[in-house]
Enzyme design. Structure first.
Site, PDB file in Angstrom:
ATOM      1  N   PRO A  11       0.787  -1.227   0.000  1.00 25.06           N
ATOM      2  CA  PRO A  11       0.000   0.000   0.000  1.00 25.06           C
ATOM      3  C   PRO A  11       0.824   1.286   0.000  1.00 25.06           C
ATOM      4  O   PRO A  11       1.881   1.355   0.634  1.00 25.06           O
ATOM      5  CB  PRO A  11      -0.817  -0.099   1.299  1.00 25.06           C
ATOM      6  CG  PRO A  11      -0.080  -1.064   2.148  1.00 25.06           C
ATOM      7  CD  PRO A  11       0.556  -2.040   1.197  1.00 25.06           C
ATOM      8  N   ASN A  12       0.305   2.256  -0.727  1.00 23.59           N
ATOM      9  CA  ASN A  12       0.856   3.612  -0.834  1.00 23.59           C
ATOM     10  C   ASN A  12       2.133   3.707  -1.662  1.00 23.59           C
ATOM     11  O   ASN A  12       2.620   4.805  -1.920  1.00 23.59           O
ATOM     12  CB  ASN A  12       1.095   4.237   0.557  1.00 23.59           C
ATOM     13  CG  ASN A  12      -0.196   4.345   1.345  1.00 23.59           C
ATOM     14  OD1 ASN A  12      -1.160   4.907   0.849  1.00 23.59           O
ATOM     15  ND2 ASN A  12      -0.247   3.764   2.531  1.00 23.59           N
ATOM     16  N   ARG A  19       5.304  11.040  -2.447  1.00 22.82           N
ATOM     17  CA  ARG A  19       5.023  10.800  -1.036  1.00 22.82           C
ATOM     18  C   ARG A  19       6.293  10.891  -0.189  1.00 22.82           C
ATOM     19  O   ARG A  19       7.258  10.175  -0.478  1.00 22.82           O
ATOM     20  CB  ARG A  19       4.455   9.371  -0.957  1.00 22.82           C
ATOM     21  CG  ARG A  19       4.370   8.794   0.407  1.00 22.82           C
ATOM     22  CD  ARG A  19       4.186   7.279   0.343  1.00 22.82           C
ATOM     23  NE  ARG A  19       3.998   6.763   1.670  1.00 22.82           N
ATOM     24  CZ  ARG A  19       4.329   5.543   2.046  1.00 22.82           C
ATOM     25  NH1 ARG A  19       4.851   4.692   1.187  1.00 22.82           N
ATOM     26  NH2 ARG A  19       4.122   5.174   3.280  1.00 22.82           N
ATOM     27  N   TYR A  24      11.397   8.505   1.191  1.00 18.55           N
ATOM     28  CA  TYR A  24      11.308   7.460   0.172  1.00 18.55           C
ATOM     29  C   TYR A  24      11.951   7.808  -1.168  1.00 18.55           C
ATOM     30  O   TYR A  24      11.988   6.972  -2.069  1.00 18.55           O
ATOM     31  CB  TYR A  24       9.833   7.076  -0.041  1.00 18.55           C
ATOM     32  CG  TYR A  24       9.205   6.526   1.222  1.00 18.55           C
ATOM     33  CD1 TYR A  24       9.719   5.378   1.835  1.00 18.55           C
ATOM     34  CD2 TYR A  24       8.122   7.158   1.821  1.00 18.55           C
ATOM     35  CE1 TYR A  24       9.162   4.895   3.011  1.00 18.55           C
ATOM     36  CE2 TYR A  24       7.553   6.671   2.993  1.00 18.55           C
ATOM     37  CZ  TYR A  24       8.083   5.540   3.582  1.00 18.55           C
ATOM     38  OH  TYR A  24       7.538   5.041   4.738  1.00 18.55           O
ATOM     39  N   ASN A  75       7.929  -5.653  -1.200  1.00 15.42           N
ATOM     40  CA  ASN A  75       7.890  -4.584  -0.206  1.00 15.42           C
ATOM     41  C   ASN A  75       6.458  -4.541   0.318  1.00 15.42           C
ATOM     42  O   ASN A  75       5.575  -3.984  -0.317  1.00 15.42           O
ATOM     43  CB  ASN A  75       8.277  -3.233  -0.828  1.00 15.42           C
ATOM     44  CG  ASN A  75       8.324  -2.126   0.216  1.00 15.42           C
ATOM     45  OD1 ASN A  75       7.824  -2.292   1.336  1.00 15.42           O
ATOM     46  ND2 ASN A  75       8.913  -1.002  -0.137  1.00 15.42           N
ATOM     47  N   ALA A  78       3.258  -0.856   4.724  1.00 22.80           N
ATOM     48  CA  ALA A  78       2.712  -0.804   6.090  1.00 22.80           C
ATOM     49  C   ALA A  78       2.256  -2.179   6.591  1.00 22.80           C
ATOM     50  O   ALA A  78       2.272  -2.438   7.797  1.00 22.80           O
ATOM     51  CB  ALA A  78       1.560   0.186   6.147  1.00 22.80           C
ATOM     52  N   HIS A  81       4.194  -4.557   9.142  1.00 23.86           N
ATOM     53  CA  HIS A  81       4.144  -4.453  10.596  1.00 23.86           C
ATOM     54  C   HIS A  81       2.855  -5.009  11.196  1.00 23.86           C
ATOM     55  O   HIS A  81       2.671  -4.967  12.399  1.00 23.86           O
ATOM     56  CB  HIS A  81       4.326  -2.980  10.991  1.00 23.86           C
ATOM     57  CG  HIS A  81       5.363  -2.273  10.175  1.00 23.86           C
ATOM     58  ND1 HIS A  81       6.698  -2.630  10.216  1.00 23.86           N
ATOM     59  CD2 HIS A  81       5.274  -1.284   9.238  1.00 23.86           C
ATOM     60  CE1 HIS A  81       7.378  -1.859   9.367  1.00 23.86           C
ATOM     61  NE2 HIS A  81       6.534  -1.043   8.761  1.00 23.86           N
ATOM     62  N   ASP A  88       1.218 -15.511   6.191  1.00 25.75           N
ATOM     63  CA  ASP A  88       0.702 -16.865   5.969  1.00 25.75           C
ATOM     64  C   ASP A  88       0.674 -17.216   4.483  1.00 25.75           C
ATOM     65  O   ASP A  88       0.993 -18.346   4.100  1.00 25.75           O
ATOM     66  CB  ASP A  88      -0.716 -16.992   6.549  1.00 25.75           C
ATOM     67  CG  ASP A  88      -0.718 -17.095   8.071  1.00 25.75           C
ATOM     68  OD1 ASP A  88       0.370 -17.214   8.671  1.00 25.75           O
ATOM     69  OD2 ASP A  88      -1.817 -17.044   8.667  1.00 25.75           O
ATOM     70  N   GLU A  99      12.370  -9.650   1.371  1.00 24.28           N
ATOM     71  CA  GLU A  99      11.605  -8.466   1.785  1.00 24.28           C
ATOM     72  C   GLU A  99      12.474  -7.229   1.563  1.00 24.28           C
ATOM     73  O   GLU A  99      13.640  -7.220   1.972  1.00 24.28           O
ATOM     74  CB  GLU A  99      11.255  -8.619   3.266  1.00 24.28           C
ATOM     75  CG  GLU A  99      10.545  -7.430   3.868  1.00 24.28           C
ATOM     76  CD  GLU A  99      10.298  -7.632   5.374  1.00 24.28           C
ATOM     77  OE1 GLU A  99      10.142  -8.782   5.835  1.00 24.28           O
ATOM     78  OE2 GLU A  99      10.282  -6.609   6.084  1.00 24.28           O
ATOM     79  N   HIS A 101      12.681  -2.893   1.777  1.00 24.04           N
ATOM     80  CA  HIS A 101      12.137  -1.591   2.187  1.00 24.04           C
ATOM     81  C   HIS A 101      13.061  -0.503   1.686  1.00 24.04           C
ATOM     82  O   HIS A 101      14.286  -0.645   1.764  1.00 24.04           O
ATOM     83  CB  HIS A 101      12.042  -1.475   3.712  1.00 24.04           C
ATOM     84  CG  HIS A 101      11.121  -2.490   4.297  1.00 24.04           C
ATOM     85  ND1 HIS A 101       9.757  -2.374   4.219  1.00 24.04           N
ATOM     86  CD2 HIS A 101      11.374  -3.678   4.908  1.00 24.04           C
ATOM     87  CE1 HIS A 101       9.209  -3.441   4.777  1.00 24.04           C
ATOM     88  NE2 HIS A 101      10.173  -4.249   5.195  1.00 24.04           N
ATOM     89  N   LEU A 102      12.473   0.557   1.205  1.00 27.48           N
ATOM     90  CA  LEU A 102      13.274   1.692   0.728  1.00 27.48           C
ATOM     91  C   LEU A 102      13.993   2.359   1.888  1.00 27.48           C
ATOM     92  O   LEU A 102      15.178   2.687   1.808  1.00 27.48           O
ATOM     93  CB  LEU A 102      12.359   2.707   0.032  1.00 27.48           C
ATOM     94  CG  LEU A 102      11.725   2.171  -1.255  1.00 27.48           C
ATOM     95  CD1 LEU A 102      10.379   2.820  -1.495  1.00 27.48           C
ATOM     96  CD2 LEU A 102      12.643   2.387  -2.426  1.00 27.48           C
ATOM     97  N   SER A 103      13.264   2.575   2.978  1.00 25.38           N
ATOM     98  CA  SER A 103      13.840   3.251   4.146  1.00 25.38           C
ATOM     99  C   SER A 103      14.420   2.224   5.118  1.00 25.38           C
ATOM    100  O   SER A 103      14.092   1.028   5.037  1.00 25.38           O
ATOM    101  CB  SER A 103      12.763   4.081   4.848  1.00 25.38           C
ATOM    102  OG  SER A 103      11.762   3.225   5.386  1.00 25.38           O
ATOM    103  N   ARG A 108      13.623   4.117  12.349  1.00 24.07           N
ATOM    104  CA  ARG A 108      12.409   4.938  12.325  1.00 24.07           C
ATOM    105  C   ARG A 108      11.555   4.682  13.581  1.00 24.07           C
ATOM    106  O   ARG A 108      12.063   4.181  14.577  1.00 24.07           O
ATOM    107  CB  ARG A 108      11.656   4.662  11.031  1.00 24.07           C
ATOM    108  CG  ARG A 108      12.516   4.985   9.782  1.00 24.07           C
ATOM    109  CD  ARG A 108      11.742   4.843   8.498  1.00 24.07           C
ATOM    110  NE  ARG A 108      10.615   5.770   8.460  1.00 24.07           N
ATOM    111  CZ  ARG A 108       9.597   5.659   7.598  1.00 24.07           C
ATOM    112  NH1 ARG A 108       9.583   4.680   6.713  1.00 24.07           N
ATOM    113  NH2 ARG A 108       8.608   6.532   7.626  1.00 24.07           N
ATOM    114  N   ARG A 112       7.623   0.562  13.378  1.00 22.93           N
ATOM    115  CA  ARG A 112       8.145   0.063  12.091  1.00 22.93           C
ATOM    116  C   ARG A 112       9.306  -0.906  12.273  1.00 22.93           C
ATOM    117  O   ARG A 112       9.792  -1.496  11.329  1.00 22.93           O
ATOM    118  CB  ARG A 112       8.638   1.219  11.224  1.00 22.93           C
ATOM    119  CG  ARG A 112       7.540   2.134  10.764  1.00 22.93           C
ATOM    120  CD  ARG A 112       8.073   3.141   9.760  1.00 22.93           C
ATOM    121  NE  ARG A 112       7.251   4.318   9.749  1.00 22.93           N
ATOM    122  CZ  ARG A 112       6.106   4.432   9.063  1.00 22.93           C
ATOM    123  NH1 ARG A 112       5.689   3.454   8.294  1.00 22.93           N
ATOM    124  NH2 ARG A 112       5.401   5.530   9.121  1.00 22.93           N
TER     125      ARG A 112
END
Ligand code: DQA
Length: 153
Positions: A11-12, A19, A24, A75, A78, A81, A88, A99, A101-103, A108, A112
């Site tokens: 998402p996002n 954003r 990001y 990725n 949100a 978390h 599953d 997995e 993540h950009l950040s 953070r 997170r």
């Protein structure tokens, strides 16, 4: 046989480039996907990408990949978390995945710093921006090409 890699964005991430660019970066999702496709082509692999803001749709896409995809780069954004459902699904299909993540989620907010997904992933890359996806692609092909042990993973 060309390896099939599926990149899933949660998402996002469709808003990348607009954003929170200080966190990001300025690259759009489209440009990240385009570069990844080019890179995969150079490495003689097939790469497809998918983005959704909906947990159930992400679960469906993971389930659909069963038996058709060799490796997933994801990725979960949100949902990293919070989502037992994504964890599953990833575990159910038994497709190795990394997995991304950009950040750097560990630098953070506290909420997170915990990933429900990471314990069932082959590995995790975070904090390197879009480069993280490229590194994940290279790791995936190394892993698939030479097997887990030979790849030193
Ligand atoms: C993110 C980190 C998550 O905590 C956040 O919810 C995101 C993006 C990242 O790529 O850094 O949406 O997954």
């Amino acid at each position: 046989m060309r390896k099939k890699i599926l990149v899933i964005h949660g998402p996002n991430l469709n808003l990348l480039g607009q954003r929170e660019t200080d966190v990001y970066g300025t690259a759009s999702l489209e440009s990240i996907n385009r570069e990844l496709r080019r890179e995969a082509g150079d490495l003689e692999a097939e790469l497809e990408s998918y983005q959704s803001n909906h947990e159930g749709a992400l679960v469906d896409r993971i389930q659909e990949a069963s038996g058709k995809v060799d490796f997933i780069i994801m990725n979960p954004a949100a949902y990293t978390h919070s989502s037992v459902a994504l964890r599953d699904a990833l575990q159910a299909v038994q497709i190795p995945f990394i997995e991304v993540h950009l950040s750097n989620i560990y630098g953070r907010e506290e909420f997170r710093q915990n990933s429900l997904i990471a314990p069932v992933a082959l590995g995790q890359i975070c904090g390197l921006g879009p480069l993280g996806y490229k590194l994940a692609l290279r790791a995936a092909l190394e892993y698939l090409g030479r097997g887990k042990e030979a790849a030193g993973l």
